[in-house]
Scaffold this active site. Structure first.
Site, PDB file in Angstrom:
ATOM      1  N   SER A  67     109.585 -44.403 -24.192  1.00 56.20           N
ATOM      2  CA  SER A  67     109.494 -44.623 -22.746  1.00 56.20           C
ATOM      3  C   SER A  67     110.831 -44.590 -22.030  1.00 56.20           C
ATOM      4  CB  SER A  67     108.809 -45.972 -22.464  1.00 56.20           C
ATOM      5  OG  SER A  67     107.458 -45.938 -22.835  1.00 56.20           O
ATOM      6  N   ASP A  91     101.850 -46.188 -18.405  1.00 57.39           N
ATOM      7  CA  ASP A  91     102.606 -46.072 -19.652  1.00 57.39           C
ATOM      8  C   ASP A  91     101.648 -45.793 -20.806  1.00 57.39           C
ATOM      9  OD1 ASP A  91     104.288 -46.504 -21.938  1.00 57.39           O
ATOM     10  OD2 ASP A  91     105.605 -47.712 -20.694  1.00 57.39           O
TER      11      ASP A  91
END
EC number: 3.1.3.1
Length: 550
Positions: free
Chosen positions: A133, A83
């Site tokens: 995200s 991430d």
């Protein structure tokens, strides 16, 4: 779109009800932009992105016909998601890894950087130049681009629009669902809350990524029966309730406010439900072997014969950073990956496993460069565990990122300069500056008369939570809009070279694994024309929608 929800959120914030982690991902789009910024009506339809990906696959099939015939198909697919793992993050992490080994550092490589194929993916959302995200998770797991802040739905669903998200024609399926439909097993592993945006992309259909528990949904005035929260969807609804392995943090999202977890964190659910117990009861009623885990010792005691189903929630919220974690309670990402593969490998048809190094992102948001690099190295160790455990001729491992960050690797320092230290020169005001710095974030210092302060004089200079030099002051550093890397190893790794939309990633994995409703390596490109295939593909998507939400 109306702004009624802004009033609700503002009131909740004033009452202290908004989750603290919102500081990592503040909602920066103005009201109405979630739909008004859409470039074309076609982009709001799943078919637009599916067609584009399938046509690209057909072109790649023609280019790689020989390799396609020789390799068979991937029985197992493991997707690693760093991430916020930008290219500067990779370069700095490999340098830190080398310097830890006593090298100058620049010559080192992360394990996955040695994979045979490297590609690049474009990360924008339908309504945002720089993504979050959740819209990216919808892209790299479901193959469809969406609006910022939404999960598992098309761009026809604006953020916060509960009612729009209930329309089954606006929901999309993930590669995890395709794997289950093919008789394979599925697992998800993360260092964040298991209800966080990236892992939730494998199973959730929500108009707001922040609806992690029932109270989050109620705060915006919605009916949880119409729009179930993410934790509920994982435990009680398909496909989440079919996952064999669920490892991450976030116990508080599963527990009522009247209960504290094993480490004293109070639950956040206002519906009085204990979803951990409900998961255990469900498995008991199915007469399958199962175990709930909450610490590292329990994980390591599983041995060589773990049960069929595992639910591991190792923190009240996110797992601790690796460099700060308690070894007695906090498992490493490599350990979690090892157990997950051992459980899933028992299925002869194969499996899909999603593994996220999620705290790279959080460290960057706080301008904690050292922690971000270490979390990257930790994920790399998990990747090596996977490639060591799997056979290259029957598995596909893909390592990528959802988006980037605005950390830069700069200066003209000599080879071997401490990557966490200062550049070997001064700025025009004779002040030192760091090798790693950020465009924006909470690490910005007040300048006096246009002169930057000497950050090396900070009392905590060099500490894990010392914030490196930052330009623009913000409560949370932002994501970046540049492309992300896609590394591939194993069966049909060559399919992942080039520059393409992030939505191609799950379609290409499914192609190599012969699962899902799209083109497969098992079917000759000449056998099914693209137009006919797309008709079958869209029909399959609709069928899966209805099966998933029955």
């Amino acid at each position: 779109m109306s702004t009624w929800w802004l009033v609700v959120v503002a009131a909740a914030a004033a009452a202290g009800l908004v989750r603290a982690e919102d500081r990592y991902h503040p909602e920066r789009l103005a009201a109405g932009e979630a739909s008004a910024a859409t470039r074309s009506a076609a982009e709001s339809e799943a078919s637009f992105w599916v067609r584009e990906a399938q046509e690209a696959i057909e072109r790649r099939e023609r280019e790689g016909a020989g390799a396609k015939q020789a390799a068979g198909h991937a029985k197992n697919v493991v997707m690693f998601l760093g991430d916020g793992m930008s290219v500067p993050t990779l370069a700095a992490a490999r340098t830190l890894l080398g310097q830890r080994r006593g090298q100058t550092g620049e010559e080192a490589s992360l394990h996955f950087e040695q994979f045979p194929t490297l590609g690049l993916a474009k990360t924008y959302c339908v309504n945002a130049q720089v993504p979050d995200s959740s819209c990216t998770a919808t892209a790299y797991l479901c193959g469809v681009k969406a609006n910022q802040g939404t999960l598992g739905v098309t761009a026809a669903v604006p953020r916060h629009d509960c009612e729009a998200s209930t329309d089954v024609t606006k929901r999309v399926q993930s590669i995890a669902e395709w794997a289950l439909a093919d008789g394979r097993d599925v697992g998800i592993v993360t260092t964040t809350r298991i209800t966080h945006a990236s892992p939730a992309g494998t199973f959730a259909k929500v108009a707001n990524r922040n609806w992690e528990n029932d109270n989050d949904v109620k705060q915006e005035g919605h009916d949880v029966n119409r729009c179930p929260d993410i934790a509920h969807q994982l435990i009680k609804m398909a496909p989440g309730n079919k996952f064999k392995v669920i490892f991450g943090g976030g116990r508080r999202e599963f527990l009522p406010t009247t209960q504290v977890d094993e480490e004293g964190t109070r639950g956040l659910r206002t519906d009085g439900r204990n979803l951990i117990e409900e998961w255990q009861n469900d498995k008991e009623s199915q007469k399958v072997s199962y175990k709930y885990l909450w610490n590292r010792q329990e994980l390591l005691k599983l041995g060589s014969s773990p049960p069929d189903y595992l639910l591991g929630l190792f923190e009240g919220s996110h797992l601790q950073y690796h460099l700060e974690g308690d070894e007695s309670t906090e498992p490493t990402l490599a350990e979690l990956t090892d157990v997950a593969i051992r459980v899933l490998s028992r299925n002869e048809r194969g499996f899909f496993l999603f593994v996220e190094g999620g705290r790279i992102d959080h460290a960057h948001h706080d301008n904690y460069a050292h922690l971000a690099l270490d979390e990257t190295i930790e994920m790399d160790r998990a990747v090596k565990v996977a490639t060591d455990a799997l056979k290259e001729d029957e598995s596909l491992v893909v390592v990528t990122a959802d988006h980037t960050h605005v950390m830069s690797f700069n200066g003209y320092s000599p080879r071997g300069t401490d990557v966490l230290g200062t550049v070997r020169s001064l700025d025009s005001n004779r002040m030192p500056f760091m090798v790693l710095s950020y465009t924006n974030g909470p690490g910005a210092r007040i300048q006096q008369n246009g002169v930057r302060p000497d950050v090396t004089t900070d009392a905590n200079f060099g500490a894990l939570r010392w914030r490196t030099h930052t330009d623009v002051p913000l409560d949370s550093e932002t994501h970046g809009g540049d492309d992300v890397t896609v590394f591939a190893w194993g069966v049909h790794h060559w399919m992942f070279s080039g520059l393409y939309e992030q939505t191609h990633v799950p379609h290409r994995m499914a192609w190599a694994a012969c699962m899902g409703p799209g083109r497969h390596v098992c079917v000759s490109a000449a056998t099914v024309p693209t137009a006919a295939l797309l008709s079958l593909l869209l029909a399959a998507f609709i069928t899966l929608r209805h099966q998933c939400f029955l």
